[in-house]
Design an enzyme around this catalytic site. Structure first.
Site, PDB file in Angstrom:
ATOM      1  N   ASP A 174      -0.924   5.006 -17.690  1.00 51.45           N
ATOM      2  CA  ASP A 174      -1.212   5.759 -18.660  1.00 51.45           C
ATOM      3  C   ASP A 174      -1.744   6.997 -18.294  1.00 51.45           C
ATOM      4  O   ASP A 174      -2.296   7.784 -17.424  1.00 51.45           O
ATOM      5  CB  ASP A 174      -2.004   5.257 -19.752  1.00 51.45           C
ATOM      6  CG  ASP A 174      -1.664   4.041 -19.859  1.00 51.45           C
ATOM      7  OD1 ASP A 174      -0.988   3.553 -20.249  1.00 51.45           O
ATOM      8  OD2 ASP A 174      -3.158   2.954 -20.637  1.00 51.45           O
ATOM      9  N   ASP A 183       3.924   3.516 -24.489  1.00 53.45           N
ATOM     10  CA  ASP A 183       3.985   2.643 -25.537  1.00 53.45           C
ATOM     11  C   ASP A 183       3.894   3.964 -26.797  1.00 53.45           C
ATOM     12  O   ASP A 183       3.909   3.559 -28.285  1.00 53.45           O
ATOM     13  CB  ASP A 183       2.154   3.724 -25.291  1.00 53.45           C
ATOM     14  CG  ASP A 183       1.193   2.647 -24.091  1.00 53.45           C
ATOM     15  OD1 ASP A 183       2.227   1.530 -23.816  1.00 53.45           O
ATOM     16  OD2 ASP A 183       0.541   3.151 -24.083  1.00 53.45           O
TER      17      ASP A 183
END
Length: 155
Positions: free
Chosen positions: A115, A133
Protein backbone atom coordinates in the site's frame (compact mmCIF):
# COMPACT_ATOMS: atom_id res chain seq x y z
CA UNK A 1 -11.24 -8.33 -25.86
CA UNK A 2 -10.94 -4.70 -24.79
CA UNK A 3 -11.98 -5.61 -21.25
CA UNK A 4 -9.24 -8.25 -20.94
CA UNK A 5 -6.76 -5.61 -22.09
CA UNK A 6 -8.15 -3.15 -19.55
CA UNK A 7 -7.72 -5.70 -16.75
CA UNK A 8 -4.12 -6.33 -17.78
CA UNK A 9 -3.38 -2.61 -18.05
CA UNK A 10 -4.85 -1.77 -14.63
CA UNK A 11 -3.02 -4.61 -12.90
CA UNK A 12 0.24 -3.74 -14.68
CA UNK A 13 0.08 -0.05 -13.73
CA UNK A 14 -0.53 -0.86 -10.06
CA UNK A 15 2.19 -3.53 -9.99
CA UNK A 16 4.63 -1.13 -11.68
CA UNK A 17 4.00 1.53 -9.03
CA UNK A 18 4.30 -1.07 -6.25
CA UNK A 19 7.67 -2.18 -7.65
CA UNK A 20 8.88 1.43 -7.79
CA UNK A 21 7.83 1.95 -4.17
CA UNK A 22 9.51 -1.32 -3.11
CA UNK A 23 12.82 -0.24 -4.68
CA UNK A 24 13.02 2.86 -2.48
CA UNK A 25 14.49 2.98 1.00
CA UNK A 26 11.95 2.82 3.79
CA UNK A 27 13.54 5.87 5.41
CA UNK A 28 12.30 8.04 2.49
CA UNK A 29 8.66 7.57 3.58
CA UNK A 30 6.22 9.11 4.18
CA UNK A 31 6.68 11.84 1.62
CA UNK A 32 4.47 14.20 -0.31
CA UNK A 33 3.45 13.25 -3.85
CA UNK A 34 4.88 15.97 -6.08
CA UNK A 35 2.22 18.31 -7.39
CA UNK A 36 -0.42 17.26 -4.85
CA UNK A 37 0.03 20.30 -2.59
CA UNK A 38 0.21 18.00 0.43
CA UNK A 39 -3.12 16.32 -0.38
CA UNK A 40 -1.47 12.93 -1.11
CA UNK A 41 1.28 11.33 0.95
CA UNK A 42 3.29 8.37 -0.27
CA UNK A 43 4.06 5.47 2.06
CA UNK A 44 5.73 2.09 1.88
CA UNK A 45 3.36 -0.16 3.81
CA UNK A 46 3.30 -3.94 3.77
CA UNK A 47 -0.07 -5.41 4.71
CA UNK A 48 0.01 -9.17 5.31
CA UNK A 49 -3.70 -9.27 6.15
CA UNK A 50 -6.95 -7.89 4.85
CA UNK A 51 -7.85 -4.23 5.41
CA UNK A 52 -6.11 -2.77 8.44
CA UNK A 53 -4.12 -6.00 8.88
CA UNK A 54 -7.15 -8.12 9.75
CA UNK A 55 -6.25 -11.86 9.85
CA UNK A 56 -2.57 -11.19 9.12
CA UNK A 57 -1.74 -14.24 11.22
CA UNK A 58 -3.82 -16.48 8.91
CA UNK A 59 -1.97 -16.20 5.56
CA UNK A 60 -3.75 -19.18 4.02
CA UNK A 61 -7.13 -17.49 4.56
CA UNK A 62 -5.81 -14.13 3.36
CA UNK A 63 -4.64 -15.81 0.13
CA UNK A 64 -7.50 -18.20 -0.58
CA UNK A 65 -10.49 -15.88 -0.05
CA UNK A 66 -9.26 -13.26 -2.56
CA UNK A 67 -8.36 -16.05 -4.99
CA UNK A 68 -11.89 -17.46 -4.74
CA UNK A 69 -13.50 -14.03 -5.09
CA UNK A 70 -11.31 -13.07 -8.07
CA UNK A 71 -12.17 -16.40 -9.70
CA UNK A 72 -15.87 -15.76 -9.17
CA UNK A 73 -15.65 -12.23 -10.58
CA UNK A 74 -13.63 -13.55 -13.54
CA UNK A 75 -16.32 -16.16 -14.16
CA UNK A 76 -19.03 -13.51 -14.06
CA UNK A 77 -17.11 -11.37 -16.53
CA UNK A 78 -16.40 -14.38 -18.74
CA UNK A 79 -20.12 -15.08 -18.95
CA UNK A 80 -20.91 -11.45 -19.74
CA UNK A 81 -18.26 -11.18 -22.43
CA UNK A 82 -20.25 -13.67 -24.52
CA UNK A 83 -23.22 -11.29 -24.59
CA UNK A 84 -23.79 -8.02 -26.40
CA UNK A 85 -24.30 -4.84 -24.42
CA UNK A 86 -24.02 -4.52 -20.64
CA UNK A 87 -20.94 -2.36 -21.12
CA UNK A 88 -21.21 -0.81 -17.64
CA UNK A 89 -21.33 -4.27 -16.03
CA UNK A 90 -18.31 -5.39 -18.04
CA UNK A 91 -16.42 -2.21 -17.15
CA UNK A 92 -17.26 -2.58 -13.46
CA UNK A 93 -16.14 -6.20 -13.32
CA UNK A 94 -12.98 -5.36 -15.29
CA UNK A 95 -12.07 -2.65 -12.78
CA UNK A 96 -12.66 -5.02 -9.86
CA UNK A 97 -10.67 -7.78 -11.51
CA UNK A 98 -7.76 -5.50 -12.48
CA UNK A 99 -7.38 -4.35 -8.88
CA UNK A 100 -7.95 -7.83 -7.49
CA UNK A 101 -5.29 -9.39 -9.72
CA UNK A 102 -2.71 -6.83 -8.65
CA UNK A 103 -3.42 -7.36 -4.95
CA UNK A 104 -3.68 -11.13 -5.41
CA UNK A 105 -0.27 -11.17 -7.08
CA UNK A 106 1.12 -9.39 -4.02
CA UNK A 107 -0.54 -11.84 -1.64
CA UNK A 108 0.70 -14.92 -3.48
CA UNK A 109 4.19 -13.75 -4.48
CA UNK A 110 5.26 -11.14 -1.93
CA UNK A 111 3.11 -12.54 0.92
CA UNK A 112 1.89 -8.99 1.62
CA UNK A 113 0.10 -6.24 -0.27
CA UNK A 114 2.06 -3.05 -0.95
CA UNK A 115 0.00 0.00 0.00
CA UNK A 116 1.51 3.31 -0.98
CA UNK A 117 -0.68 6.41 -0.77
CA UNK A 118 -2.94 8.22 1.61
CA UNK A 119 -5.38 11.01 0.86
CA UNK A 120 -5.04 13.82 3.37
CA UNK A 121 -8.75 14.44 3.92
CA UNK A 122 -10.55 13.84 7.22
CA UNK A 123 -10.51 10.22 8.39
CA UNK A 124 -8.88 9.07 5.15
CA UNK A 125 -5.58 10.41 6.54
CA UNK A 126 -5.31 7.23 8.59
CA UNK A 127 -5.78 4.84 5.65
CA UNK A 128 -3.09 3.83 3.16
CA UNK A 129 -4.30 2.48 -0.21
CA UNK A 130 -2.94 1.32 -3.53
CA UNK A 131 -4.44 1.80 -6.99
CA UNK A 132 -5.74 -1.78 -6.96
CA UNK A 133 -7.90 -0.88 -3.96
CA UNK A 134 -9.24 2.16 -5.82
CA UNK A 135 -10.01 0.09 -8.93
CA UNK A 136 -11.92 -2.43 -6.79
CA UNK A 137 -13.85 0.35 -5.06
CA UNK A 138 -14.71 2.12 -8.33
CA UNK A 139 -15.78 -1.11 -10.01
CA UNK A 140 -18.01 -2.03 -7.08
CA UNK A 141 -19.49 1.48 -7.04
CA UNK A 142 -20.26 1.36 -10.77
CA UNK A 143 -21.83 -2.08 -10.39
CA UNK A 144 -23.98 -0.85 -7.48
CA UNK A 145 -25.11 2.27 -9.34
CA UNK A 146 -26.02 0.24 -12.43
CA UNK A 147 -28.06 -2.19 -10.34
CA UNK A 148 -29.84 0.66 -8.52
CA UNK A 149 -30.71 2.29 -11.84
CA UNK A 150 -32.08 -1.02 -13.16
CA UNK A 151 -34.12 -1.54 -10.00
CA UNK A 152 -35.74 1.89 -10.16
CA UNK A 153 -36.24 1.68 -13.92
CA UNK A 154 -37.98 -1.69 -13.66
CA UNK A 155 -40.48 -0.49 -11.04
Amino acid sequence: MIFVGLIALLAAVDLFIKSAIEEQEESQFPKELKGSNGKVLLYKNHNAGFSFGYLKNRPEVVQMIPLAVASFVGGMLGGLLKTRGKIADKLALSLVLGGAISNLYDRLVRRYVVDYFSLQFGKLKKVVFNLGDIFIFLGAAIFLIVELIRTFRDR
